[in-house]
Design an enzyme around this catalytic site. Structure first.
Site, short mmCIF file in Angstrom:
data_model
loop_
_atom_site.label_atom_id
_atom_site.label_comp_id
_atom_site.label_asym_id
_atom_site.label_seq_id
_atom_site.Cartn_x
_atom_site.Cartn_y
_atom_site.Cartn_z
N HIS A 191 -9.51 1.82 1.86
CA HIS A 191 -9.09 2.28 3.18
C HIS A 191 -10.25 2.03 4.14
O HIS A 191 -11.40 2.33 3.79
CB HIS A 191 -8.79 3.78 3.16
CG HIS A 191 -7.62 4.18 2.31
ND1 HIS A 191 -7.69 4.33 0.96
CD2 HIS A 191 -6.34 4.48 2.65
CE1 HIS A 191 -6.50 4.71 0.48
NE2 HIS A 191 -5.66 4.80 1.50
N HIS A 208 0.83 -1.22 0.00
CA HIS A 208 0.00 0.00 0.00
C HIS A 208 0.85 1.25 0.00
O HIS A 208 1.47 1.61 1.01
CB HIS A 208 -0.94 0.02 1.21
CG HIS A 208 -1.87 1.19 1.19
ND1 HIS A 208 -3.00 1.25 0.39
CD2 HIS A 208 -1.83 2.40 1.81
CE1 HIS A 208 -3.60 2.41 0.55
NE2 HIS A 208 -2.90 3.14 1.42
N HIS A 219 1.07 5.38 -2.17
CA HIS A 219 0.51 6.32 -3.16
C HIS A 219 1.70 7.05 -3.75
O HIS A 219 2.15 8.06 -3.20
CB HIS A 219 -0.40 7.36 -2.49
CG HIS A 219 -1.53 6.81 -1.67
ND1 HIS A 219 -2.84 6.89 -2.05
CD2 HIS A 219 -1.54 6.17 -0.45
CE1 HIS A 219 -3.62 6.35 -1.12
NE2 HIS A 219 -2.85 5.91 -0.13
N GLU A 278 -8.08 4.35 -8.50
CA GLU A 278 -8.98 4.82 -7.43
C GLU A 278 -10.27 5.42 -7.97
O GLU A 278 -10.27 6.13 -8.96
CB GLU A 278 -8.24 5.88 -6.60
CG GLU A 278 -9.03 6.44 -5.42
CD GLU A 278 -8.18 7.38 -4.58
OE1 GLU A 278 -7.62 6.93 -3.58
OE2 GLU A 278 -8.06 8.58 -4.94
N GLU A 309 -9.71 3.97 9.60
CA GLU A 309 -8.35 4.47 9.76
C GLU A 309 -8.24 5.44 10.94
O GLU A 309 -7.14 5.71 11.40
CB GLU A 309 -7.98 5.17 8.45
CG GLU A 309 -6.67 5.88 8.46
CD GLU A 309 -6.35 6.53 7.13
OE1 GLU A 309 -7.23 6.59 6.25
OE2 GLU A 309 -5.22 6.98 6.98
O1 MCF Z 1 -3.80 6.24 3.30
C1 MCF Z 1 -3.63 7.60 3.45
C2 MCF Z 1 -4.63 8.13 4.42
N1 MCF Z 1 -5.99 7.76 4.08
C3 MCF Z 1 -6.60 8.08 2.92
N2 MCF Z 1 -6.12 8.46 1.79
C4 MCF Z 1 -4.85 8.67 1.41
C5 MCF Z 1 -3.69 8.33 2.13
N3 MCF Z 1 -2.63 8.79 1.48
C6 MCF Z 1 -3.06 9.37 0.37
N4 MCF Z 1 -4.40 9.30 0.30
C7 MCF Z 1 -5.17 9.88 -0.81
C8 MCF Z 1 -6.33 9.06 -1.28
O2 MCF Z 1 -5.93 8.11 -2.23
O3 MCF Z 1 -5.71 11.10 -0.37
C9 MCF Z 1 -6.95 11.34 -0.96
C10 MCF Z 1 -7.27 10.11 -1.81
O4 MCF Z 1 -7.05 10.40 -3.16
C11 MCF Z 1 -7.89 11.56 0.19
S1 MCF Z 1 -9.61 11.80 -0.20
C12 MCF Z 1 -9.67 13.36 -0.91
FE FE Z 2 -3.39 5.09 1.74
#
Ligand code: MCF
Ligand code: FE
Length: 409
Positions: free
Chosen positions: A211, A66, A68, A146, A214
């Site tokens: 997710h 996991h 990004h 996504e 969290e």
């Molecule tokens: O895992 C972490 C924290 N939780 C959620 N989203 C994200 C994380 N790191 C990056 N993200 C991205 C997610 O893919 O942030 C955005 C999404 O595109 C949050 S929702 C606007």
């Molecule tokens: Fe994430």
């Protein structure tokens, strides 16, 4: 055919074996594992032989299920310590980085992944800007495209945007790159989005990630449409009630092997449900700490025979994508688990359990598995084979060799 030998072989099997002076015979797959290097060399006299050196360790290459990558150029842009504050800072900056800066930042991080011994990743892609780099990299990549959105009016737009990105990603499928689906989370996706993503994954036999639970705020929102999410959602999206309960969200994924990421605020009952449905858990200790959360309940999960994987998440919630840094932080974070058993538990989280989570035939040195391996050297001779796993976690940064499908990268 090749033979690689090292002073210590860590196959990452269920017995937590450490094989002294071990060797692996391989092509693109592992042919045989041996604890007798001389005998195995005699058995395969034509195989090319390589010894990894004094105090060397040979183990499966690491798996980061996991991350990004698209958040690689925003290392210091976001607020830490509270989940809602972090999310607000992400939404404020979304898409604010120049393309050029992002591409070079992603390239640099990808190189670091290779140098630190990562052979396979699960990459969540929000925009598709990481697609080219990842599809042309030698790493094994499960590429989670996504989808998210809470408003009914924007459903068609979100769906079409997803389908466009997915179609290009799928056209790049190869033996190392596989397009998959990410339904972002229960707080950022409407039931229409979740149903669409799940059906799409089922119909096309795709891997799925999401997710899940969290933060404390997410739990309060899902359980009672209350807590810190209420004013946030009210002002940002005009939402007053959660679309799902925790159980209702889990049920949406019935019959689809899913990778549930974080799960820091799950109950033992929910963890068991995830396991019993054949799905997997990935947690991200550094990210969870930085976003103001407690760590995933690794001790409870272990008692329930659940084997979670560990990932780094993105640089939007970490200081590094190195799995060795992640392992060290976890080692010190999980002070409720005996140091005699924790090192293997953690190393399996970033190898065998990661492979299970991503559904790939790597992460373990066993006949028939992919020849995905790393070799590195400990600074000095460890005091017994039972110390190797802990010393490896404490002292490794870069590896000497990364092998994927039998090829040196
Ligand atoms: O895992 C972490 C924290 N939780 C959620 N989203 C994200 C994380 N790191 C990056 N993200 C991205 C997610 O893919 O942030 C955005 C999404 O595109 C949050 S929702 C606007
Ligand atoms: Fe994430």
């Amino acid at each position: 055919m090749k033979i690689i030998s090292a002073d210590y072989l860590l196959p990452m099997d269920d017995k937590d074996s450490v094989i002294k002076n071990g060797a692996v015979v391989y092509t693109d797959k592992i042919i045989e594992i041996s604890s007798d290097t001389a005998a195995i060399c005699a058995k395969y006299p034509d195989a090319e032989f390589f010894y990894c050196g004094k105090n060397s360790v040979l183990m499966p290459s690491l798996i980061n299920p996991h991350l990004h990558l698209e958040f690689s150029a925003d290392k210091t842009s976001f607020r830490y310590g509270n989940f809602i504050e972090w999310l607000s800072s992400v939404i404020k900056k979304r898409g604010g980085v120049s393309e050029k800066k992002l591409i070079s930042a992603m390239q640099k991080e990808l190189n670091n992944l290779k140098k630190t011994g990562v052979g396979a990743i699960g990459a969540v892609s929000s925009f598709g800007k990481d697609m080219e780099i990842l599809a042309s990299s030698p790493l094994r990549v499960i590429y989670f495209v996504e989808i998210l959105g809470t408003s009914k009016e924007r459903f068609e737009g979100a769906k079409n945007g997803f389908l466009q990105r997915f179609e290009i990603a799928e056209s790049k499928n190869s033996d190392r790159f596989e397009a998959a689906v990410s339904v972002h989370s229960p707080y950022s996706c409407s039931p229409e989005i979740v149903d669409f993503g799940v059906e799409f994954a089922k119909q096309n036999s795709l891997k799925m990630t999401t997710h899940f639970l969290e933060s404390e705020a997410e739990r309060a929102w899902l359980e009672g449409s209350s807590g810190e999410f209420l004013p946030f959602f009210g002002s940002v999206f005009g939402l007053q009630t959660s679309f799902f309960t925790p159980d209702g969200f889990l049920k949406k994924f019935d019959g689809l092997k899913t990778l549930f990421v974080h799960c820091t605020n799950t109950t033992p009952d929910e963890i068991k449900k995830i396991k019993d449905s054949g799905s997997d858990i990935v947690h991200c200790p550094v990210s969870n700490r930085l976003l103001g959360q407690k760590l995933f309940g690794l001790k409870t999960a272990t008692e329930l025979a659940v084997r979670p994987a560990i990932g780094t998440d993105g640089l939007s919630s970490n200081f590094s994508l190195s799995m060795w840094n992640e392992l060290r932080c976890a080692l010190f974070g999980y002070d409720d688990i005996d140091l005699k058993i924790l090192p293997f538990l953690l190393l399996k989280s970033v190898t065998a359990n990661g492979a299970e989570a991503l559904g790939i035939e790597s992460g373990i040195l066993r006949e028939g598995k992919n020849a995905d391996m790393i070799a590195f050297r400990l600074p000095d001779r460890p005091d017994g084979v039972d110390c190797v796993a802990l010393q490896a976690i404490l002292h490794t940064d870069k590896v000497d060799k990364l092998i994927i499908s039998g090829e040196v990268i």
